[in-house]
Write an enzyme that holds these catalytic residues in place. Structure first.
Site: not given
Length: 327
Positions: A233, A257, A262, A294
Site C-alpha cells: 500500500r 507498484d 495513486e 498497481h
C-alpha cells in the site's frame, strides 16, 4: 440480484461475467465510488468496489439509505473501509483474502531483478541499437540480505522465491510463521531489519500504526544504497522522505507498484494529460526508480480467483449466508 461495480475496467467485466451465474444483474461503472457517485448504485442490492473506492462513514450512510447493505471488495486490503460505521449501519463487507499471492510475489522479485540488473535501461538501449554495457553494471541477489516486513501469504510466497536465489532472509511480523523459519529465515526487530538488509520489501497491511512506516527516522537506520520495494500500500511510505533519501543516495534503488496518492493516477490512461502531482513527477526523474501502476496482482490466475470469490461472497449474501470472507 443487482450489483453495481465501481472502478470497473474492461478486464473486470470480462472476468466477472465469465464466472457469473445468470441470476446476477451487473451494472459496470468506470468511476470510483465516492459521495458524488454513490447515487448511481440506486436500485442495487450490493456494490462491488476496488482499492481506491471510498467506503467512508458518509458513503456507507448513503448506501444504507439506498437500501444497499452489502459491499463486495475485489481485493484483500480494506484500509479504505470504515468498518466501525459499516457494523453500526448493518452493512456487510466481504473481501477476497487471497488471490494468487504468487502473482504479487513474482512481481516483487521481478522489480528487484529489473532494478538490480537494469533490464528496463538495457531494453531501451537495444531498441536504439545501443549495445554499450557502460552504466548497466548490476549486482547478484545471491547472498544478499533481504528484509521482509509482513509475512502473510504474499510475504511467504516472496520468501520462497528469494530462498531459491540464495538470499538471507530477515522478517518482521507480529505472528512468526514456522514455515519461514524452516526455510532459514530469522524473525528480528524492525531496527535490526533496517540496519542489516540490502533489500527491504513491504508486505504488510496499511493501518494507522503502519502508515508512513518508512520515514526519515527509519530511513536513517538503513544501509546506504539500500533497495526498497513496495507492492503493498502506498501510504506505508512517506514519499517526500523517500525522495530526500534518493537524493542523498541513502536509497540506491526504489521499486513502487503503489503510491500514496495513486487514486488520482492509477488505472487510467493519462498519456495525453499533464500530471499535476509534483511529488509523483519528481519520483519519475530518478534513474534508479521503477514504478508500475498497481499491476502486481494482475495475472490471469489472480483475476479468476478474484472473480470467483467475489461472486461467492455476493451469492452467499443473497442467500443470507456467511461466505467466510466477512470483515
Amino acid at each position: 440480484m443487482k450489483v453495481t461495480v465501481f472502478s470497473s475496467q474492461p478486464y473486470d467485466e470480462r472476468a466477472l461475467r465469465q464466472y457469473s451465474p445468470d441470476n446476477i444483474n451487473w451494472q459496470f461503472l468506470p468511476q470510483k465510488l465516492d459521495l458524488l457517485s454513490v447515487a448511481a448504485a440506486a436500485g442495487s442490492d450490493a456494490v462491488c468496489v476496488f482499492v481506491n473506492d471510498d467506503l467512508s462513514a458518509t458513503v456507507l450512510q448513503k448506501l444504507s439509505e439506498l437500501g444497499i447493505f452489502a459491499v463486495a471488495l475485489r481485493c484483500a486490503g480494506f484500509n479504505n473501509v470504515d468498518l466501525t460505521a459499516a457494523k453500526k449501519l448493518g452493512v456487510k463487507v466481504m473481501r477476497v483474502p487471497a488471490y494468487s499471492p504468487q502473482a504479487v510475489a513474482e512481481h516483487t522479485v521481478g522489480m528487484m531483478l529489473c532494478l538490480s540488473r537494469k533490464f528496463h535501461k538495457a531494453y531501451n538501449r537495444t531498441r536504439d541499437n545501443n549495445f554499450d554495457l557502460n552504466g548497466l553494471l548490476g549486482f547478484n541477489l545471491y547472498q544478499k540480505t533481504v528484509g521482509l516486513i509482513g509475512t502473510g501469504r504474499i510475504g511467504i510466497a516472496t520468501a520462497r522465491i528469494l530462498r531459491g536465489f540464495g538470499c538471507e532472509l530477515l522478517c518482521v511480523d507480529p505472528i512468526e510463521n514456522p514455515e519461514l523459519q524452516q526455510l532459514g529465515a530469522r524473525y528480528v526487530s524492525l531496527s535490526e531489519l533496517y540496519q542489516q538488509s540490502d533489500i527491504i520489501s513491504l508486505h504488510c497491511p496499511l493501518t494507522p500504526q503502519s502508515q508512513h512506516l518508512i520515514n526519515e527516522e527509519t530511513l536513517a537506520q538503513m544501509k546506504s544504497g539500500v533497495m526498497l520495494i513496495n507492492t503493498s500500500r502506498g501510504a506505508l511510505i512517506n514519499t517526500k522522505a523517500v525522495i530526500q533519501a534518493l537524493k542523498s543516495a541513502k536509497i540506491g534503488y526504489l521499486g513502487l507498484d503503489v503510491y500514496e496518492q495513486e487514486a488520482d493516477l492509477f488505472f487510467k490512461d493519462l498519456s495525453d494529460q499533464v500530471i499535476s502531482d509534483e511529488v509523483f513527477q519528481r519520483l519519475l526523474t530518478f534513474p534508479n526508480v521503477l514504478i508500475t501502476g498497481h499491476q502486481a496482482f494482475f495475472t490471469k490466475e489472480a483475476m479468476a480467483q478474484i472473480s470467483q470469490t467475489t461472486i461467492h461472497n455476493l451469492l452467499s449474501f443473497s442467500r443470507q449466508q456467511n461466505s467466510g470472507n466477512e470483515l
